[in-house]
Scaffold this motif. Structure first.
Motif, mmCIF file in Angstrom:
data_model
loop_
_atom_site.group_PDB
_atom_site.id
_atom_site.type_symbol
_atom_site.label_atom_id
_atom_site.label_comp_id
_atom_site.label_asym_id
_atom_site.label_seq_id
_atom_site.Cartn_x
_atom_site.Cartn_y
_atom_site.Cartn_z
ATOM 1 N N GLY A 41 27.582 45.909 42.429
ATOM 2 C CA GLY A 41 27.668 44.474 42.186
ATOM 3 C C GLY A 41 27.750 44.050 40.728
ATOM 4 N N GLU A 42 27.921 42.747 40.563
ATOM 5 C CA GLU A 42 28.146 42.159 39.239
ATOM 6 C C GLU A 42 26.909 42.211 38.349
ATOM 7 N N LEU A 43 25.710 42.127 38.933
ATOM 8 C CA LEU A 43 24.485 42.212 38.121
ATOM 9 C C LEU A 43 24.400 43.594 37.476
ATOM 10 N N GLU A 87 31.450 38.357 30.907
ATOM 11 C CA GLU A 87 32.387 37.999 31.984
ATOM 12 C C GLU A 87 31.798 38.392 33.339
ATOM 13 N N GLU A 88 31.145 39.579 33.400
ATOM 14 C CA GLU A 88 30.563 40.034 34.677
ATOM 15 C C GLU A 88 29.451 39.073 35.136
ATOM 16 N N LEU A 89 28.741 38.478 34.160
ATOM 17 C CA LEU A 89 27.716 37.493 34.510
ATOM 18 C C LEU A 89 28.389 36.264 35.139
ATOM 19 N N GLY A 90 29.571 35.941 34.625
ATOM 20 C CA GLY A 90 30.364 34.857 35.221
ATOM 21 C C GLY A 90 30.819 35.221 36.626
ATOM 22 N N HIS A 91 31.103 36.518 36.847
ATOM 23 C CA HIS A 91 31.461 36.977 38.201
ATOM 24 C C HIS A 91 30.262 36.869 39.133
ATOM 25 N N LEU A 92 29.080 37.209 38.598
ATOM 26 C CA LEU A 92 27.849 37.100 39.408
ATOM 27 C C LEU A 92 27.675 35.653 39.871
ATOM 28 N N ARG A 142 40.144 41.372 37.948
ATOM 29 C CA ARG A 142 39.455 41.539 36.673
ATOM 30 C C ARG A 142 38.828 42.940 36.547
ATOM 31 N N GLU A 143 38.421 43.527 37.678
ATOM 32 C CA GLU A 143 37.856 44.878 37.602
ATOM 33 C C GLU A 143 38.956 45.885 37.236
ATOM 34 N N VAL A 144 40.177 45.596 37.708
ATOM 35 C CA VAL A 144 41.317 46.441 37.312
ATOM 36 C C VAL A 144 41.530 46.306 35.794
HETATM 37 MN MN MN Z 1 33.120 41.830 37.865
#
Ligand code: MN
Ligand code: MN
Length: 244
Positions: free
Chosen positions: A34-36, A64-69, A165-167
């Motif tokens: 997960g994003e966290l 950015e990952e925090l934004g995904h979370l 975005r993960e790509v």
């Molecule tokens: Mn992400």
């Protein structure tokens, strides 16, 4: 410091609620892939490098990952809010949200608590960047599985952005390794490898003696040892082939 803006990175607009799907979405909120996990992994790694470019990249992607979370949290919120208002909703009643309440929790899809053990970091930038490629692969695989069963258009659009975005992050981590000439070189520390560095041991064999062959166990990169036991009896398992 951090400044939070209320607008999400990308629109999150769920039309009809599906609490069973929301429970699966928890995998990307409080689960291993997960994003966290991703955000905290890149955040802590950013303190481990003196390279200003690498530090900047890790901090940007961590944020950015925090934004995904936040986006995954909003998806779960929207999928459970309407359902929780309807006491007759059997899907909601059968989900873990009926016990824990609507909205996201730091649990995975099976209700297990998020763990710091999910984070892979070790202060060596090459090791960290390789761990990040694995983290992105895990996130992408989970998003692809979620996309395959996505219940509505708005959810699909948000998930497509998150997966894309993960790509992008994978490509960025690979670029960083390439710049360090470590994208295709396994050694990154002070190790002086012994003669077995290019040797492939055929340790899983069938009674017929057939062995699968591929570039991972073929010349010129690798030396294939058909019968390691026989060679061991001769006193050596060394290959002696030159490392590329
Ligand atoms: Mn992400
Ligand atoms: Mn990512």
């Amino acid at each position: 410091m951090f400044i939070h803006r209320k607008e999400p990175l990308h629109a999150v607009e769920v039309k009809s609620s599906d609490p069973a799907f929301a429970q699966k979405l928890l995998e990307q909120f409080g689960g291993a892939t997960g994003e966290l996990t991703a955000s905290l992994q890149y955040f802590v790694q950013s303190f481990h490098t003196d390279d200003p470019g690498l530090k900047d990249m890790l901090q940007n992607i961590s944020t950015e990952e925090l934004g995904h979370l936040e986006m995954v949290g909003m998806l779960i919120e929207q999928h459970t809010k309407k359902a929780s208002a309807n006491v007759q909703d059997a899907a909601y009643k059968s989900s873990l949200f009926s016990l824990r309440g609507k909205g996201p929790h730091f649990l995975d899809s099976q209700g297990s608590s998020w763990k710091a053990d999910y984070i892979n970091e070790g202060a060596n930038p090459v090791r960290d960047l390789r761990a990040n490629i694995a983290a992105e692969a895990g996130a992408l695989a989970t998003y692809e599985a979620l996309l395959a069963i996505s219940p509505d258009e708005g959810t699909t659009r948000a998930l497509q952005h998150l997966a894309t975005r993960e790509v992008a992050h994978t490509e960025m981590f690979m670029s960083a390794l390439k710049q360090m000439s470590k994208l295709d070189d396994a050694i990154f520390g002070d190790l002086k490898p012994d003669d077995t560095v290019n040797v492939y041991y055929n340790l899983s064999s069938s009674l017929g003696g057939k062995s699968e062959r591929g570039p991972w166990n073929s010349e010129p990169e690798f030396k294939f040892v058909q019968d390691p036991l026989e060679q061991r009896k001769k006193g050596s398992l060394e290959g002696g082939a030159k490392r590329h």
